[in-house]
Design a protein around this motif. Sequence first.
Motif, short mmCIF file in Angstrom:
data_model
loop_
_atom_site.label_atom_id
_atom_site.label_comp_id
_atom_site.label_asym_id
_atom_site.label_seq_id
_atom_site.Cartn_x
_atom_site.Cartn_y
_atom_site.Cartn_z
N VAL A 38 0.84 -1.21 0.00
CA VAL A 38 0.00 0.00 0.00
C VAL A 38 0.87 1.26 0.00
CG1 VAL A 38 -1.68 1.31 1.39
CG2 VAL A 38 -2.01 -1.14 0.99
N GLU A 57 -7.70 -3.69 -3.28
CA GLU A 57 -7.38 -2.43 -2.62
C GLU A 57 -6.77 -1.40 -3.57
OE1 GLU A 57 -7.02 0.43 0.38
OE2 GLU A 57 -8.21 -1.37 0.30
N ALA A 79 -11.56 0.08 -2.99
CA ALA A 79 -10.45 0.65 -2.23
C ALA A 79 -10.97 1.09 -0.86
CB ALA A 79 -9.85 1.83 -2.97
N GLY A 80 -10.17 0.82 0.15
CA GLY A 80 -10.54 1.21 1.50
C GLY A 80 -10.98 0.05 2.36
N ILE A 81 -11.25 -1.09 1.75
CA ILE A 81 -11.68 -2.24 2.55
C ILE A 81 -10.58 -3.29 2.66
CG2 ILE A 81 -14.11 -1.90 1.96
CD1 ILE A 81 -13.83 -4.51 0.25
#
Length: 197
Positions: free
Chosen positions: A98, A171, A177-179
């Motif tokens: 990330v 992601e 995105a965000g989970i």
Amino acid sequence: MSTPRQRYREQVRREIKQAALARIGEGEPLSLTAVARRLGMTGPALYKYFASRDELLAELVRDGLGELAAAVRAAAAPQGGPRERLHTLARAFYDWAVAHPGLFLLVSSAPTPAGAEEVLRPFLPVFAQGRPARAVDGLPGWAHVPGGDPAAALTGAVLVWTRLQGVLSVELRGPFAGIGAALLAAEIDALADTMGL
């Protein structure tokens, strides 16, 4: 000791790699001409440092896998149960990816990611404590773990690689995105259950 010319050459090579990664991170196709332009160089001048686009990509992949392996190794700790250690290692992998999305996407799309075994090596002792997997013929040397089941270790390591790739794909590329962190925890729990950890 290196000469000033060697140090300059290494500095320019680092700048070329940084410019290439920036371009990849922006979703732009990688071409040596575009990288050269970004650095205020001519295309032919860049060929003094990298013979081809493929050579540059191969070096970026090697660098990325080396960095990812170092991040996972740094998270390896002998204390804690296997499930807890698995979560810690997987989280280190996830956090690095990330933090370096362009480089991770490049590494994960490489046709033959030589060096992936170094990323997976810290996972082996964790999975070797799990339920033995079916016999696997032709285990690579890096999959053997003293005092553990190498088939379980290799099976778990390959499964964690594929599950992490899936979570990070969602992601970094998808509309979800965000989970990723929650999905990561669920996937690693399911994998730990599968492997008897």
